[in-house]
Design a protein around this motif. Sequence first.
Motif, mmCIF file in Angstrom:
data_model
loop_
_atom_site.group_PDB
_atom_site.id
_atom_site.type_symbol
_atom_site.label_atom_id
_atom_site.label_comp_id
_atom_site.label_asym_id
_atom_site.label_seq_id
_atom_site.Cartn_x
_atom_site.Cartn_y
_atom_site.Cartn_z
ATOM 1 N N GLN A 145 0.836 -1.203 0.000
ATOM 2 C CA GLN A 145 0.000 0.000 0.000
ATOM 3 C C GLN A 145 0.875 1.259 0.000
ATOM 4 O O GLN A 145 0.586 2.233 -0.693
ATOM 5 N N HIS A 148 2.450 2.106 -3.395
ATOM 6 C CA HIS A 148 1.529 2.565 -4.439
ATOM 7 C C HIS A 148 1.609 4.074 -4.651
ATOM 8 O O HIS A 148 1.403 4.562 -5.761
ATOM 9 N N GLY A 149 1.943 4.826 -3.598
ATOM 10 C CA GLY A 149 2.049 6.283 -3.718
ATOM 11 C C GLY A 149 3.166 6.725 -4.644
ATOM 12 O O GLY A 149 2.924 7.362 -5.677
ATOM 13 N N PRO A 152 2.981 4.501 -8.656
ATOM 14 C CA PRO A 152 1.583 4.148 -8.932
ATOM 15 C C PRO A 152 1.378 3.220 -10.126
ATOM 16 O O PRO A 152 0.388 2.489 -10.176
ATOM 17 N N LYS A 155 3.263 -2.789 -11.088
ATOM 18 C CA LYS A 155 2.444 -3.917 -10.614
ATOM 19 C C LYS A 155 3.354 -4.940 -9.929
ATOM 20 O O LYS A 155 4.519 -5.111 -10.310
ATOM 21 N N ASN A 175 -2.333 -2.564 -6.854
ATOM 22 C CA ASN A 175 -1.048 -2.760 -7.539
ATOM 23 C C ASN A 175 -0.578 -4.212 -7.533
ATOM 24 O O ASN A 175 0.573 -4.507 -7.842
#
Length: 213
Positions: A145, A148-149, A152, A155, A175
């Motif tokens: 998490q 992800h910032g 972005p 994957k 992601n």
Amino acid sequence: MTSKSVSDIVRLGPVIPVLAFETVEQGEHVSRALHAGGVKVLEITLRTPAGLGAIERACELADDIVVGVGTITKPEHCAQAKKAGAQFGVSPGLTKDMHQAAQDAGLPLLPGVMTPSDIILALELGYEIVKFFPAQQAGGVPMLQAFHGPFPALKFCPTGGITAESAPHFLSLPNVVCVGGSWLTPKSALAAQNWDEVTRLARAASQLAAPVH
């Protein structure tokens, strides 16, 4: 057999079993049992001497099986894996030499990352999908998490310490494209040659909700 990209491969099922075999024969039985349960992608590791032989055998079992080689830790493993018939490679980490060796061998690579610096190297080398390893020990769902910032578009296929219970939590992340796991082949089932149990676990894993992104 048509060549597939890592992007294609990771979307063939929500779980990629991570496999280590004592013998080529055991590898054949397990690969058949997993395929019977709907698992189309196998990661057969080089952690045992039977690895390359098991890859060769598994590639011959069905037209729709995609066999990869896991635990690539040296550049020369890439050519060996390709020669054995592997359609992709998975490594616990990434170096420029390993990246070049995979390119030279024509082996699509899913490289392992654990830190932001690892991720930046992977992005510099052009990777859009990476393995997060060892997932549970390196921070699990909260770490993905957090990634992800700043990253972005990247994957992940988290692998390491994931269970049937925790897999849905990983798969729900935006992601995450799939997870790697060894829970489909418990040691007790392999020791008892209980291939039906492997098929049952494979069927349950295949029915986990695949990410929609």
